[in-house]
Design a protein around this motif. Sequence first.
Motif, PDB file in Angstrom:
ATOM      1  N   CYS A 100       0.798  -1.226   0.000  1.00 12.84           N
ATOM      2  CA  CYS A 100       0.000   0.000   0.000  1.00 12.84           C
ATOM      3  C   CYS A 100       0.828   1.273   0.000  1.00 12.84           C
ATOM      4  CB  CYS A 100      -0.941   0.008   1.209  1.00 12.84           C
ATOM      5  SG  CYS A 100      -2.194  -1.282   1.140  1.00 12.84           S
ATOM      6  N   GLY A 101       2.142   1.158   0.033  1.00  9.06           N
ATOM      7  CA  GLY A 101       3.009   2.326  -0.049  1.00  9.06           C
ATOM      8  C   GLY A 101       3.877   2.231  -1.285  1.00  9.06           C
ATOM      9  N   PRO A 102       5.058   2.840  -1.263  1.00  7.76           N
ATOM     10  CA  PRO A 102       5.975   2.721  -2.397  1.00  7.76           C
ATOM     11  C   PRO A 102       6.402   1.272  -2.611  1.00  7.76           C
ATOM     12  CG  PRO A 102       6.618   4.523  -0.947  1.00  7.76           C
ATOM     13  CD  PRO A 102       5.566   3.737  -0.220  1.00  7.76           C
ATOM     14  N   VAL A 103       6.388   0.828  -3.853  1.00  6.01           N
ATOM     15  CA  VAL A 103       6.830  -0.523  -4.220  1.00  6.01           C
ATOM     16  C   VAL A 103       8.048  -0.343  -5.122  1.00  6.01           C
ATOM     17  CG1 VAL A 103       6.149  -2.760  -5.148  1.00  6.01           C
ATOM     18  CG2 VAL A 103       4.409  -1.233  -4.168  1.00  6.01           C
ATOM     19  N   LEU A 104       9.238  -0.492  -4.552  1.00  7.17           N
ATOM     20  CA  LEU A 104      10.471  -0.148  -5.246  1.00  7.17           C
ATOM     21  C   LEU A 104      11.425  -1.334  -5.256  1.00  7.17           C
ATOM     22  CD1 LEU A 104      11.120   3.307  -3.490  1.00  7.17           C
ATOM     23  CD2 LEU A 104       9.762   2.860  -5.561  1.00  7.17           C
ATOM     24  N   PRO A 105      12.302  -1.409  -6.257  1.00  4.08           N
ATOM     25  CA  PRO A 105      13.341  -2.442  -6.241  1.00  4.08           C
ATOM     26  C   PRO A 105      14.303  -2.217  -5.071  1.00  4.08           C
ATOM     27  CG  PRO A 105      13.127  -1.421  -8.416  1.00  4.08           C
ATOM     28  CD  PRO A 105      12.333  -0.581  -7.474  1.00  4.08           C
ATOM     29  N   ALA A 106      14.940  -3.280  -4.645  1.00  2.00           N
ATOM     30  CA  ALA A 106      15.910  -3.180  -3.554  1.00  2.00           C
ATOM     31  C   ALA A 106      17.021  -2.200  -3.934  1.00  2.00           C
ATOM     32  CB  ALA A 106      16.498  -4.550  -3.256  1.00  2.00           C
ATOM     33  N   GLY A 107      17.314  -1.274  -3.046  1.00  2.00           N
ATOM     34  CA  GLY A 107      18.389  -0.327  -3.280  1.00  2.00           C
ATOM     35  C   GLY A 107      18.042   0.827  -4.194  1.00  2.00           C
ATOM     36  N   ALA A 108      16.785   0.910  -4.647  1.00  3.65           N
ATOM     37  CA  ALA A 108      16.400   1.977  -5.565  1.00  3.65           C
ATOM     38  C   ALA A 108      16.317   3.310  -4.829  1.00  3.65           C
ATOM     39  CB  ALA A 108      15.043   1.662  -6.194  1.00  3.65           C
ATOM     40  N   PRO A 109      16.638   4.400  -5.510  1.00  2.00           N
ATOM     41  CA  PRO A 109      16.453   5.716  -4.890  1.00  2.00           C
ATOM     42  C   PRO A 109      14.973   6.001  -4.668  1.00  2.00           C
ATOM     43  CG  PRO A 109      16.951   5.941  -7.223  1.00  2.00           C
ATOM     44  CD  PRO A 109      17.139   4.490  -6.884  1.00  2.00           C
ATOM     45  N   GLN A 110      14.660   6.919  -3.806  1.00  2.00           N
ATOM     46  CA  GLN A 110      13.282   7.280  -3.536  1.00  2.00           C
ATOM     47  C   GLN A 110      12.670   7.972  -4.755  1.00  2.00           C
ATOM     48  OE1 GLN A 110      11.298   6.567  -0.715  1.00  2.00           O
ATOM     49  NE2 GLN A 110      13.038   5.160  -0.544  1.00  2.00           N
ATOM     50  N   PRO A 111      11.362   7.832  -4.923  1.00  2.00           N
ATOM     51  CA  PRO A 111      10.684   8.494  -6.049  1.00  2.00           C
ATOM     52  C   PRO A 111      10.830  10.010  -5.965  1.00  2.00           C
ATOM     53  CG  PRO A 111       9.270   6.841  -5.034  1.00  2.00           C
ATOM     54  CD  PRO A 111      10.448   7.008  -4.122  1.00  2.00           C
ATOM     55  N   PRO A 112      10.561  10.710  -7.048  1.00  2.00           N
ATOM     56  CA  PRO A 112      10.693  12.166  -7.051  1.00  2.00           C
ATOM     57  C   PRO A 112       9.818  12.821  -5.987  1.00  2.00           C
ATOM     58  CG  PRO A 112      10.363  11.327  -9.272  1.00  2.00           C
ATOM     59  CD  PRO A 112      10.135  10.183  -8.352  1.00  2.00           C
ATOM     60  N   GLU A 113      10.295  13.920  -5.433  1.00  2.00           N
ATOM     61  CA  GLU A 113       9.493  14.680  -4.480  1.00  2.00           C
ATOM     62  C   GLU A 113       8.396  15.441  -5.229  1.00  2.00           C
ATOM     63  OE1 GLU A 113      11.931  17.192  -2.145  1.00  2.00           O
ATOM     64  OE2 GLU A 113      13.129  15.554  -1.294  1.00  2.00           O
ATOM     65  N   GLY A 114       7.313  15.711  -4.525  1.00  2.00           N
ATOM     66  CA  GLY A 114       6.249  16.502  -5.126  1.00  2.00           C
ATOM     67  C   GLY A 114       5.179  15.690  -5.809  1.00  2.00           C
ATOM     68  N   LEU A 115       5.289  14.343  -5.774  1.00  2.00           N
ATOM     69  CA  LEU A 115       4.239  13.519  -6.361  1.00  2.00           C
ATOM     70  C   LEU A 115       2.996  13.595  -5.477  1.00  2.00           C
ATOM     71  CD1 LEU A 115       6.197  10.298  -7.423  1.00  2.00           C
ATOM     72  CD2 LEU A 115       5.591  12.282  -8.841  1.00  2.00           C
ATOM     73  N   THR A 116       1.880  13.986  -6.064  1.00  2.00           N
ATOM     74  CA  THR A 116       0.640  14.113  -5.295  1.00  2.00           C
ATOM     75  C   THR A 116      -0.330  12.975  -5.546  1.00  2.00           C
ATOM     76  OG1 THR A 116      -0.444  15.431  -7.023  1.00  2.00           O
ATOM     77  CG2 THR A 116       0.826  16.625  -5.349  1.00  2.00           C
ATOM     78  N   ALA A 117      -0.043  12.114  -6.531  1.00  2.00           N
ATOM     79  CA  ALA A 117      -0.965  11.025  -6.880  1.00  2.00           C
ATOM     80  C   ALA A 117      -1.103  10.040  -5.717  1.00  2.00           C
ATOM     81  CB  ALA A 117      -0.487  10.292  -8.128  1.00  2.00           C
ATOM     82  N   ALA A 118      -2.335   9.651  -5.429  1.00  2.00           N
ATOM     83  CA  ALA A 118      -2.565   8.649  -4.384  1.00  2.00           C
ATOM     84  C   ALA A 118      -2.088   7.280  -4.825  1.00  2.00           C
ATOM     85  CB  ALA A 118      -4.052   8.607  -4.032  1.00  2.00           C
ATOM     86  N   SER A 119      -2.021   7.060  -6.136  1.00  2.00           N
ATOM     87  CA  SER A 119      -1.619   5.764  -6.677  1.00  2.00           C
ATOM     88  C   SER A 119      -0.934   6.005  -8.018  1.00  2.00           C
ATOM     89  CB  SER A 119      -2.851   4.870  -6.841  1.00  2.00           C
ATOM     90  OG  SER A 119      -2.508   3.623  -7.415  1.00  2.00           O
ATOM     91  N   TRP A 120       0.167   5.303  -8.273  1.00  2.00           N
ATOM     92  CA  TRP A 120       0.830   5.415  -9.564  1.00  2.00           C
ATOM     93  C   TRP A 120       1.602   4.136  -9.867  1.00  2.00           C
ATOM     94  CZ3 TRP A 120       6.086   4.890  -9.091  1.00  2.00           C
ATOM     95  CH2 TRP A 120       6.699   5.336  -7.915  1.00  2.00           C
ATOM     96  N   LEU A 121       1.929   3.960 -11.139  1.00  2.00           N
ATOM     97  CA  LEU A 121       2.653   2.755 -11.573  1.00  2.00           C
ATOM     98  C   LEU A 121       3.426   3.079 -12.841  1.00  2.00           C
ATOM     99  CD1 LEU A 121       1.462  -0.894 -11.424  1.00  2.00           C
ATOM    100  CD2 LEU A 121       2.490  -0.070 -13.544  1.00  2.00           C
ATOM    101  N   VAL A 122       4.662   2.597 -12.905  1.00  2.00           N
ATOM    102  CA  VAL A 122       5.511   2.725 -14.090  1.00  2.00           C
ATOM    103  C   VAL A 122       5.869   1.319 -14.554  1.00  2.00           C
ATOM    104  CG1 VAL A 122       7.620   3.697 -15.071  1.00  2.00           C
ATOM    105  CG2 VAL A 122       6.490   4.850 -13.143  1.00  2.00           C
ATOM    106  N   HIS A 123       5.616   1.034 -15.847  1.00  2.00           N
ATOM    107  CA  HIS A 123       5.954  -0.308 -16.340  1.00  2.00           C
ATOM    108  C   HIS A 123       6.497  -0.246 -17.758  1.00  2.00           C
ATOM    109  CE1 HIS A 123       2.108  -0.301 -18.594  1.00  2.00           C
ATOM    110  NE2 HIS A 123       2.591  -1.349 -19.251  1.00  2.00           N
TER     111      HIS A 123
END
Length: 374
Positions: free
Chosen positions: A36-59
């Motif tokens: 229910c929170g950020p779903v990131l690869p191990a060791g990945a940097p944090q997503p960009p600041e300023g994202l306001t979307a309640a839900s997002w996905l990059v594929h």
Amino acid sequence: PPSPVDSSEEPPPGEPSPAPPPVPDTPAGGERMDECGPVLPAGAPQPPEGLTAASWLVHDLDTGEVVAAHHPHGRYRPASLVKTLLALVTLDGLRADEIVVPTEEDANQECTCVGIVAGAEYTVDQLLHALLMRSGNDVAHALATALGGVKLTVRQMNELAIELGATDTHVATPSGLDGPGMMTSAYDMSVIFNHAMRQPRYAEAVATKEIMFPGGPGEEDFPVRNDNRLWGSYPGFLGGKTGFTDDARHTYAGAAERDGTRLAVVLLRAEQRPVRVAEQARQLFDYGFTLATGEGTDAVGTVTTEPSTPEPSDAAAGAADDGTGAGDGAVAAAGTGEQDPFGTTGWIVTLVVTVLVIAGLFVAHRRGLLRRPE
């Protein structure tokens, strides 16, 4: 989804609100897609600041690998992103050169509108471009009318969503205007958008920057421009779809290519402040390309359009009579046959009552004979 801010999702009088789609035991796309929170690869940097979307996905559009996500199966409203489902149903049901003559009802829809004219003639291809470039609600209604009516079209859109495995999705209107039970997820919209970008006519339409659109009888043609702000400002941008309603807030789907890698970004329930949604999409593209091309970065899930046929549930049955026909389509797509609304129990009770009534009449008749005077 959060509670609506207006009355747009109230069902017609006498009709119940549709029950939400059931939550599957195993999340579509892989185990990590239920986070229910950020779903990131191990060791990945944090997503960009300023994202306001309640839900997002990059594929990755080609492999389906989910590069990163946030609350991917959270259920929110799609707004005009649902027009992608309408476009897919249109591609399957109408020829590109088929002529559509809009009705007054089509032309008088709640806007955003392209400006179609009742009684004028348009090709399906012209309407499809206007639907995806300018997000016309009038065009959406006209296409739904041409497909057999709003109720049938919504039913087909729901059936297609289930066929693609988008089981968080319930369509209530063909345009994306809010309606009873309208919902989707960033994962589902990624599935739908991925499938759409594989259809040449859809990909060509969202990649079109401007067309001249018929102005109606006696009127000049006028330009319809693509409303996606990343056109001309993001290198390798391939096209996409935007949306907004008061209940859904801002929604976005787009695709871009860099050095042979094609990524798609989906955002739901975003706000324009402090960072505009188009800029948030730009930042997610940059972030996604960094992760996708990095060494040793593992995918966190998979966007797949393999057919899904979940077992019907009480929730699905509750959605079967929501006034749109959408629930009927969902149940049918799940492999159930047409059911007798009276039910087996109802027929058994009727048979028993009938037998008792006949027996009672027979007894009464016999008593009447015994009491009859000589």
